[in-house]
Design a protein around this motif. Structure first.
Motif, PDB file in Angstrom:
ATOM      1  N   ARG A  43       0.826  -1.209   0.000  1.00  0.00           N
ATOM      2  CA  ARG A  43       0.000   0.000   0.000  1.00  0.00           C
ATOM      3  C   ARG A  43       0.866   1.268   0.000  1.00  0.00           C
ATOM      4  NH1 ARG A  43      -5.515  -0.728   1.864  1.00  0.00           N
ATOM      5  NH2 ARG A  43      -5.940  -2.932   2.306  1.00  0.00           N
ATOM      6  N   ASP A  44       1.985   1.209   0.697  1.00  0.00           N
ATOM      7  CA  ASP A  44       2.853   2.390   0.793  1.00  0.00           C
ATOM      8  C   ASP A  44       3.716   2.608  -0.446  1.00  0.00           C
ATOM      9  OD1 ASP A  44       1.886   2.911   3.296  1.00  0.00           O
ATOM     10  OD2 ASP A  44       3.609   2.065   4.367  1.00  0.00           O
ATOM     11  N   ASN A  45       3.711   1.654  -1.367  1.00  0.00           N
ATOM     12  CA  ASN A  45       4.567   1.760  -2.552  1.00  0.00           C
ATOM     13  C   ASN A  45       3.780   1.560  -3.848  1.00  0.00           C
ATOM     14  OD1 ASN A  45       7.620   1.871  -1.583  1.00  0.00           O
ATOM     15  ND2 ASN A  45       6.528   0.494  -0.202  1.00  0.00           N
ATOM     16  N   ARG A  46       2.573   2.083  -3.884  1.00  0.00           N
ATOM     17  CA  ARG A  46       1.750   1.990  -5.095  1.00  0.00           C
ATOM     18  C   ARG A  46       2.265   2.906  -6.200  1.00  0.00           C
ATOM     19  NH1 ARG A  46      -4.051   3.367  -3.159  1.00  0.00           N
ATOM     20  NH2 ARG A  46      -2.813   4.851  -1.934  1.00  0.00           N
ATOM     21  N   PHE A  47       3.033   3.928  -5.797  1.00  0.00           N
ATOM     22  CA  PHE A  47       3.577   4.877  -6.767  1.00  0.00           C
ATOM     23  C   PHE A  47       5.081   5.012  -6.559  1.00  0.00           C
ATOM     24  CE2 PHE A  47      -0.832   5.986  -6.042  1.00  0.00           C
ATOM     25  CZ  PHE A  47      -1.336   6.090  -7.339  1.00  0.00           C
ATOM     26  N   CYS A  48       5.789   5.246  -7.638  1.00  0.00           N
ATOM     27  CA  CYS A  48       7.243   5.389  -7.594  1.00  0.00           C
ATOM     28  C   CYS A  48       7.614   6.659  -6.829  1.00  0.00           C
ATOM     29  CB  CYS A  48       7.796   5.432  -9.013  1.00  0.00           C
ATOM     30  SG  CYS A  48       9.584   5.677  -9.091  1.00  0.00           S
ATOM     31  N   SER A  49       8.531   6.521  -5.893  1.00  0.00           N
ATOM     32  CA  SER A  49       8.966   7.688  -5.115  1.00  0.00           C
ATOM     33  C   SER A  49       9.880   8.600  -5.912  1.00  0.00           C
ATOM     34  CB  SER A  49       9.685   7.227  -3.839  1.00  0.00           C
ATOM     35  OG  SER A  49      10.848   6.486  -4.168  1.00  0.00           O
ATOM     36  N   ARG A  50      10.378   8.140  -7.059  1.00  0.00           N
ATOM     37  CA  ARG A  50      11.271   8.956  -7.895  1.00  0.00           C
ATOM     38  C   ARG A  50      10.495   9.759  -8.939  1.00  0.00           C
ATOM     39  NH1 ARG A  50      15.508   5.464 -10.840  1.00  0.00           N
ATOM     40  NH2 ARG A  50      16.604   5.548  -8.831  1.00  0.00           N
ATOM     41  N   CYS A  51       9.552   9.090  -9.648  1.00  0.00           N
ATOM     42  CA  CYS A  51       8.872   9.778 -10.752  1.00  0.00           C
ATOM     43  C   CYS A  51       7.369   9.844 -10.599  1.00  0.00           C
ATOM     44  CB  CYS A  51       9.236   9.131 -12.085  1.00  0.00           C
ATOM     45  SG  CYS A  51       8.498   7.495 -12.340  1.00  0.00           S
ATOM     46  N   GLY A  52       6.811   9.132  -9.601  1.00  0.00           N
ATOM     47  CA  GLY A  52       5.376   9.207  -9.342  1.00  0.00           C
ATOM     48  C   GLY A  52       4.521   8.277 -10.173  1.00  0.00           C
ATOM     49  N   HIS A  53       5.109   7.478 -11.042  1.00  0.00           N
ATOM     50  CA  HIS A  53       4.356   6.550 -11.889  1.00  0.00           C
ATOM     51  C   HIS A  53       3.858   5.361 -11.052  1.00  0.00           C
ATOM     52  CE1 HIS A  53       3.481   3.806 -15.249  1.00  0.00           C
ATOM     53  NE2 HIS A  53       3.487   4.878 -16.022  1.00  0.00           N
ATOM     54  N   PRO A  54       2.682   4.793 -11.365  1.00  0.00           N
ATOM     55  CA  PRO A  54       2.221   3.586 -10.655  1.00  0.00           C
ATOM     56  C   PRO A  54       3.226   2.449 -10.795  1.00  0.00           C
ATOM     57  CG  PRO A  54       0.407   4.560 -11.879  1.00  0.00           C
ATOM     58  CD  PRO A  54       1.656   5.304 -12.298  1.00  0.00           C
ATOM     59  N   THR A  55       3.436   1.733  -9.701  1.00  0.00           N
ATOM     60  CA  THR A  55       4.397   0.633  -9.698  1.00  0.00           C
ATOM     61  C   THR A  55       3.718  -0.686 -10.025  1.00  0.00           C
ATOM     62  OG1 THR A  55       4.092   0.367  -7.307  1.00  0.00           O
ATOM     63  CG2 THR A  55       5.917   1.761  -8.026  1.00  0.00           C
ATOM     64  N   GLU A  56       4.542  -1.689 -10.286  1.00  0.00           N
ATOM     65  CA  GLU A  56       4.072  -3.035 -10.560  1.00  0.00           C
ATOM     66  C   GLU A  56       4.837  -4.019  -9.687  1.00  0.00           C
ATOM     67  OE1 GLU A  56       4.780  -3.654 -14.686  1.00  0.00           O
ATOM     68  OE2 GLU A  56       3.266  -2.182 -15.359  1.00  0.00           O
ATOM     69  N   LEU A  57       4.239  -5.176  -9.433  1.00  0.00           N
ATOM     70  CA  LEU A  57       4.928  -6.211  -8.673  1.00  0.00           C
ATOM     71  C   LEU A  57       6.085  -6.762  -9.492  1.00  0.00           C
ATOM     72  CD1 LEU A  57       1.968  -8.201  -7.085  1.00  0.00           C
ATOM     73  CD2 LEU A  57       3.321  -6.337  -6.102  1.00  0.00           C
ATOM     74  N   GLY A  58       7.194  -7.081  -8.796  1.00  0.00           N
ATOM     75  CA  GLY A  58       8.336  -7.658  -9.482  1.00  0.00           C
ATOM     76  C   GLY A  58       7.993  -9.006 -10.085  1.00  0.00           C
ATOM     77  N   PRO A  59       8.605  -9.363 -11.223  1.00  0.00           N
ATOM     78  CA  PRO A  59       8.239 -10.605 -11.904  1.00  0.00           C
ATOM     79  C   PRO A  59       8.772 -11.871 -11.250  1.00  0.00           C
ATOM     80  CG  PRO A  59      10.019  -9.502 -13.074  1.00  0.00           C
ATOM     81  CD  PRO A  59       9.582  -8.569 -11.968  1.00  0.00           C
ATOM     82  N   ARG A  60       9.856 -11.772 -10.488  1.00  0.00           N
ATOM     83  CA  ARG A  60      10.482 -12.989  -9.979  1.00  0.00           C
ATOM     84  C   ARG A  60      10.684 -13.013  -8.466  1.00  0.00           C
ATOM     85  NH1 ARG A  60      13.022 -11.664 -14.569  1.00  0.00           N
ATOM     86  NH2 ARG A  60      14.615 -10.504 -13.434  1.00  0.00           N
ATOM     87  N   SER A  61      10.687 -11.852  -7.819  1.00  0.00           N
ATOM     88  CA  SER A  61      10.938 -11.831  -6.383  1.00  0.00           C
ATOM     89  C   SER A  61      10.083 -10.763  -5.735  1.00  0.00           C
ATOM     90  CB  SER A  61      12.424 -11.576  -6.091  1.00  0.00           C
ATOM     91  OG  SER A  61      12.840 -10.342  -6.645  1.00  0.00           O
ATOM     92  N   ARG A  62      10.151 -10.656  -4.417  1.00  0.00           N
ATOM     93  CA  ARG A  62       9.288  -9.765  -3.658  1.00  0.00           C
ATOM     94  C   ARG A  62       9.839  -8.338  -3.716  1.00  0.00           C
ATOM     95  NH1 ARG A  62       7.826 -12.309   1.853  1.00  0.00           N
ATOM     96  NH2 ARG A  62       6.429 -13.561   0.564  1.00  0.00           N
TER      97      ARG A  62
END
Length: 214
Positions: A43-62
């Motif tokens: 919940r705290d990382n739904r958006f990138c702290s650098r550019c503000g774009h919505p984030t996605e879950l990593g493909p292989r790890s947490r």
């Protein structure tokens, strides 16, 4: 981990997350509280702290990944220490217990605190002990580590012997009180705590005394 509250099935209730501290069995407690930590992090990382774009879950790890600027954010884990300060000089067997300020149900606990950036864990022990109770310690001994998902922490436990004066000077901004306890004086409510490393270490000292120092 729901976005909106849903109706509770018959026989179930909503509880504060701290209720899990007293839940059984232990393996389900661990799974549930770890899940709650992951939920907070997502919940705290739904958006990138650098550019503000919505984030996605990593493909292989947490991890979460920003598809716009490729920034990777790993789970939040805050290192911290717990220290059992022991005095076994002149035939004594005592331990320092503290109680935090501003908590309505504050139990007796050990000195604890978070590690600062660039600070070794051993230095954290010396700093936190001096800040909270005004004591110097020596002969640090590693006890064990414990993930503590209630506060996103990886706790590292140490035993230490008081070095020099045993006069406690309490930091009343953080602590309500602190004092020395003999093994027989340790409050019974602490002996029933089987979840936290603080409770475990206090019980170890109550049962074993000076033997905890190795």
């Amino acid at each position: 981990a729901l976005d909106d509250a849903v109706a509770v099935p018959e026989g179930f209730t909503y509880e504060a997350i701290n209720w899990l501290r007293y839940a059984e069995p232990a393996e389900l407690l661990f799974a549930a509280v770890t899940g709650s930590q992951l939920d907070r992090w997502y919940r705290d990382n739904r958006f990138c702290s650098r550019c503000g774009h919505p984030t996605e879950l990593g493909p292989r790890s947490r991890e979460v990944v920003c598809p716009e600027c490729a920034k990777i954010t790993y789970p939040k884990i805050c290192p911290g220490i717990i220290c059992g300060i022991v005095d076994c000089s002149e035939g004594r067997e005592r331990i320092v217990l503290t109680r935090y300020n501003g908590r309505t149900t504050a139990l007796w606990a050990l000195v604890a605190g978070f590690t600062e950036i660039g600070e070794p864990l051993e230095n954290t022990v010396h700093r936190e002990v001096m800040e909270e109770v005004g004591l110097r310690v020596k002969n640090l001994r590693f006890y064990k580590s414990q993930p503590w998902s209630f506060s996103d922490t990886l706790l590292v436990g140490f035993w230490a012997e008081v070095d020099g004066s045993d006069e406690i000077r309490v930091d009343h901004e953080e602590l309500k009180e602190a004092r020395w306890f003999t093994r027989d004086e340790i409050p019974l409510e602490r002996t029933r705590d089987r979840v936290s490393m603080t409770g475990e270490m206090i019980e170890q000292f109550r049962l074993r005394g000076r033997e905890v120092l190795g």
